[in-house]
Design a protein around this motif. Sequence first.
Motif, PDB file in Angstrom:
ATOM      1  N   THR A 179       0.808  -1.218   0.000  1.00 42.07           N
ATOM      2  CA  THR A 179       0.000   0.000   0.000  1.00 42.07           C
ATOM      3  C   THR A 179       0.842   1.270   0.000  1.00 42.07           C
ATOM      4  O   THR A 179       0.354   2.329  -0.392  1.00 42.07           O
ATOM      5  N   ASP A 180       2.098   1.178   0.420  1.00 40.43           N
ATOM      6  CA  ASP A 180       2.983   2.341   0.422  1.00 40.43           C
ATOM      7  C   ASP A 180       3.553   2.539  -0.985  1.00 40.43           C
ATOM      8  O   ASP A 180       4.240   1.662  -1.508  1.00 40.43           O
ATOM      9  N   ALA A 181       3.254   3.681  -1.601  1.00 38.40           N
ATOM     10  CA  ALA A 181       3.636   3.915  -2.994  1.00 38.40           C
ATOM     11  C   ALA A 181       5.144   3.861  -3.207  1.00 38.40           C
ATOM     12  O   ALA A 181       5.605   3.329  -4.223  1.00 38.40           O
ATOM     13  N   ALA A 182       5.932   4.387  -2.277  1.00 37.27           N
ATOM     14  CA  ALA A 182       7.389   4.386  -2.440  1.00 37.27           C
ATOM     15  C   ALA A 182       7.947   2.962  -2.362  1.00 37.27           C
ATOM     16  O   ALA A 182       8.801   2.579  -3.176  1.00 37.27           O
ATOM     17  N   ARG A 183       7.489   2.186  -1.403  1.00 38.25           N
ATOM     18  CA  ARG A 183       7.957   0.795  -1.305  1.00 38.25           C
ATOM     19  C   ARG A 183       7.504  -0.014  -2.518  1.00 38.25           C
ATOM     20  O   ARG A 183       8.252  -0.845  -3.037  1.00 38.25           O
ATOM     21  N   ARG A 184       6.265   0.241  -2.965  1.00 37.95           N
ATOM     22  CA  ARG A 184       5.760  -0.459  -4.149  1.00 37.95           C
ATOM     23  C   ARG A 184       6.613  -0.117  -5.370  1.00 37.95           C
ATOM     24  O   ARG A 184       6.974  -0.998  -6.154  1.00 37.95           O
ATOM     25  N   ALA A 185       6.988   1.145  -5.516  1.00 34.40           N
ATOM     26  CA  ALA A 185       7.822   1.560  -6.653  1.00 34.40           C
ATOM     27  C   ALA A 185       9.159   0.834  -6.628  1.00 34.40           C
ATOM     28  O   ALA A 185       9.671   0.419  -7.678  1.00 34.40           O
ATOM     29  N   GLY A 186       9.728   0.661  -5.442  1.00 32.90           N
ATOM     30  CA  GLY A 186      10.991  -0.071  -5.333  1.00 32.90           C
ATOM     31  C   GLY A 186      10.860  -1.518  -5.741  1.00 32.90           C
ATOM     32  O   GLY A 186      11.735  -2.060  -6.434  1.00 32.90           O
ATOM     33  N   LEU A 187       9.780  -2.149  -5.312  1.00 34.33           N
ATOM     34  CA  LEU A 187       9.539  -3.545  -5.704  1.00 34.33           C
ATOM     35  C   LEU A 187       9.326  -3.665  -7.209  1.00 34.33           C
ATOM     36  O   LEU A 187       9.844  -4.586  -7.848  1.00 34.33           O
ATOM     37  N   ILE A 188       8.559  -2.746  -7.757  1.00 37.85           N
ATOM     38  CA  ILE A 188       8.300  -2.782  -9.204  1.00 37.85           C
ATOM     39  C   ILE A 188       9.605  -2.629  -9.966  1.00 37.85           C
ATOM     40  O   ILE A 188       9.874  -3.374 -10.920  1.00 37.85           O
ATOM     41  N   ALA A 189      10.452  -1.690  -9.558  1.00 34.11           N
ATOM     42  CA  ALA A 189      11.736  -1.480 -10.236  1.00 34.11           C
ATOM     43  C   ALA A 189      12.632  -2.712 -10.139  1.00 34.11           C
ATOM     44  O   ALA A 189      13.417  -2.994 -11.050  1.00 34.11           O
ATOM     45  N   GLU A 190      12.488  -3.464  -9.060  1.00 33.62           N
ATOM     46  CA  GLU A 190      13.316  -4.655  -8.849  1.00 33.62           C
ATOM     47  C   GLU A 190      12.939  -5.799  -9.773  1.00 33.62           C
ATOM     48  O   GLU A 190      13.813  -6.525 -10.256  1.00 33.62           O
ATOM     49  N   ILE A 191      11.647  -5.985 -10.050  1.00 39.20           N
ATOM     50  CA  ILE A 191      11.235  -7.203 -10.758  1.00 39.20           C
ATOM     51  C   ILE A 191      10.655  -6.977 -12.152  1.00 39.20           C
ATOM     52  O   ILE A 191      10.469  -7.939 -12.899  1.00 39.20           O
ATOM     53  N   TRP A 192      10.358  -5.733 -12.532  1.00 37.79           N
ATOM     54  CA  TRP A 192       9.797  -5.438 -13.848  1.00 37.79           C
ATOM     55  C   TRP A 192      10.838  -4.712 -14.703  1.00 37.79           C
ATOM     56  O   TRP A 192      11.595  -3.895 -14.195  1.00 37.79           O
ATOM     57  N   THR A 193      10.821  -4.962 -16.004  1.00 33.83           N
ATOM     58  CA  THR A 193      11.645  -4.173 -16.916  1.00 33.83           C
ATOM     59  C   THR A 193      11.056  -2.766 -17.009  1.00 33.83           C
ATOM     60  O   THR A 193       9.881  -2.547 -16.688  1.00 33.83           O
ATOM     61  N   ALA A 194      11.858  -1.803 -17.440  1.00 35.37           N
ATOM     62  CA  ALA A 194      11.408  -0.411 -17.508  1.00 35.37           C
ATOM     63  C   ALA A 194      10.219  -0.234 -18.455  1.00 35.37           C
ATOM     64  O   ALA A 194       9.351   0.608 -18.223  1.00 35.37           O
ATOM     65  N   ASP A 195      10.178  -1.025 -19.518  1.00 36.92           N
ATOM     66  CA  ASP A 195       9.105  -0.889 -20.516  1.00 36.92           C
ATOM     67  C   ASP A 195       8.029  -1.962 -20.347  1.00 36.92           C
ATOM     68  O   ASP A 195       7.345  -2.331 -21.293  1.00 36.92           O
ATOM     69  N   ALA A 196       7.863  -2.435 -19.122  1.00 33.78           N
ATOM     70  CA  ALA A 196       6.914  -3.518 -18.837  1.00 33.78           C
ATOM     71  C   ALA A 196       5.472  -3.104 -19.105  1.00 33.78           C
ATOM     72  O   ALA A 196       5.134  -1.915 -19.120  1.00 33.78           O
ATOM     73  N   SER A 197       4.631  -4.123 -19.266  1.00 38.94           N
ATOM     74  CA  SER A 197       3.196  -3.873 -19.439  1.00 38.94           C
ATOM     75  C   SER A 197       2.398  -4.916 -18.673  1.00 38.94           C
ATOM     76  O   SER A 197       2.860  -6.037 -18.447  1.00 38.94           O
ATOM     77  N   TYR A 198       1.189  -4.503 -18.271  1.00 37.74           N
ATOM     78  CA  TYR A 198       0.245  -5.393 -17.595  1.00 37.74           C
ATOM     79  C   TYR A 198      -1.102  -5.238 -18.285  1.00 37.74           C
ATOM     80  O   TYR A 198      -1.548  -4.115 -18.559  1.00 37.74           O
ATOM     81  N   ARG A 199      -1.775  -6.364 -18.548  1.00 41.28           N
ATOM     82  CA  ARG A 199      -3.092  -6.368 -19.175  1.00 41.28           C
ATOM     83  C   ARG A 199      -3.957  -7.428 -18.510  1.00 41.28           C
ATOM     84  O   ARG A 199      -3.501  -8.541 -18.260  1.00 41.28           O
ATOM     85  N   ASP A 200      -5.205  -7.087 -18.230  1.00 42.58           N
ATOM     86  CA  ASP A 200      -6.208  -8.080 -17.856  1.00 42.58           C
ATOM     87  C   ASP A 200      -7.539  -7.593 -18.398  1.00 42.58           C
ATOM     88  O   ASP A 200      -7.597  -6.529 -19.012  1.00 42.58           O
ATOM     89  N   PRO A 201      -8.634  -8.337 -18.228  1.00 43.35           N
ATOM     90  CA  PRO A 201      -9.903  -7.926 -18.825  1.00 43.35           C
ATOM     91  C   PRO A 201     -10.454  -6.596 -18.295  1.00 43.35           C
ATOM     92  O   PRO A 201     -11.305  -5.991 -18.936  1.00 43.35           O
ATOM     93  N   LEU A 202      -9.974  -6.132 -17.143  1.00 43.43           N
ATOM     94  CA  LEU A 202     -10.531  -4.929 -16.529  1.00 43.43           C
ATOM     95  C   LEU A 202      -9.630  -3.710 -16.599  1.00 43.43           C
ATOM     96  O   LEU A 202     -10.110  -2.579 -16.485  1.00 43.43           O
ATOM     97  N   MET A 203      -8.320  -3.907 -16.746  1.00 42.98           N
ATOM     98  CA  MET A 203      -7.415  -2.764 -16.707  1.00 42.98           C
ATOM     99  C   MET A 203      -6.108  -3.075 -17.415  1.00 42.98           C
ATOM    100  O   MET A 203      -5.811  -4.227 -17.713  1.00 42.98           O
ATOM    101  N   GLN A 204      -5.350  -2.008 -17.675  1.00 41.96           N
ATOM    102  CA  GLN A 204      -4.051  -2.165 -18.297  1.00 41.96           C
ATOM    103  C   GLN A 204      -3.151  -1.027 -17.860  1.00 41.96           C
ATOM    104  O   GLN A 204      -3.627   0.053 -17.500  1.00 41.96           O
ATOM    105  N   GLY A 205      -1.854  -1.293 -17.878  1.00 43.13           N
ATOM    106  CA  GLY A 205      -0.896  -0.267 -17.511  1.00 43.13           C
ATOM    107  C   GLY A 205       0.439  -0.533 -18.159  1.00 43.13           C
ATOM    108  O   GLY A 205       0.798  -1.681 -18.432  1.00 43.13           O
ATOM    109  N   ASP A 206       1.165   0.551 -18.413  1.00 38.31           N
ATOM    110  CA  ASP A 206       2.472   0.454 -19.050  1.00 38.31           C
ATOM    111  C   ASP A 206       3.512   1.162 -18.203  1.00 38.31           C
ATOM    112  O   ASP A 206       3.239   2.224 -17.630  1.00 38.31           O
ATOM    113  N   GLY A 207       4.698   0.583 -18.148  1.00 37.13           N
ATOM    114  CA  GLY A 207       5.789   1.159 -17.394  1.00 37.13           C
ATOM    115  C   GLY A 207       5.565   1.046 -15.898  1.00 37.13           C
ATOM    116  O   GLY A 207       4.492   0.656 -15.437  1.00 37.13           O
ATOM    117  N   HIS A 208       6.589   1.381 -15.160  1.00 36.22           N
ATOM    118  CA  HIS A 208       6.515   1.258 -13.706  1.00 36.22           C
ATOM    119  C   HIS A 208       5.395   2.102 -13.111  1.00 36.22           C
ATOM    120  O   HIS A 208       4.638   1.631 -12.260  1.00 36.22           O
TER     121      HIS A 208
END
Length: 116
Positions: free
Chosen positions: A15-44
Amino acid sequence: MNNLVDLYIAVWNETDAARRAGLIAEIWTADASYRDPLMQGDGHAGISQLVAAVHERFPAFRFSRIGEPDFHGDHLRFSWALGLDGEEAMVKGTDFAVLEHGRLRSVTGFLDQVPA
């Protein structure tokens, strides 16, 4: 792959945005993408915004891993549940990821169980 999936689940539970950003940077590539039937997002930032939206819609709900992840080459499949601690999960799904150098490049989510 267990560690990667566990960190992925930790991203969705953070729930903490700063900690979440650190985790995302650790395991996702910079140009990562997420897609599901309800939402989508690009990048960290886009992925972090999706997680924040889930927290707004389902406060106090937690993600957990179901079973063991399965992988072949640069492809990964795993299942998860979303619900309140100590109760039957309301939502269950399966995600398929493409990896790049051991990090998540893209994730496509499928909803296996949703409330009626």
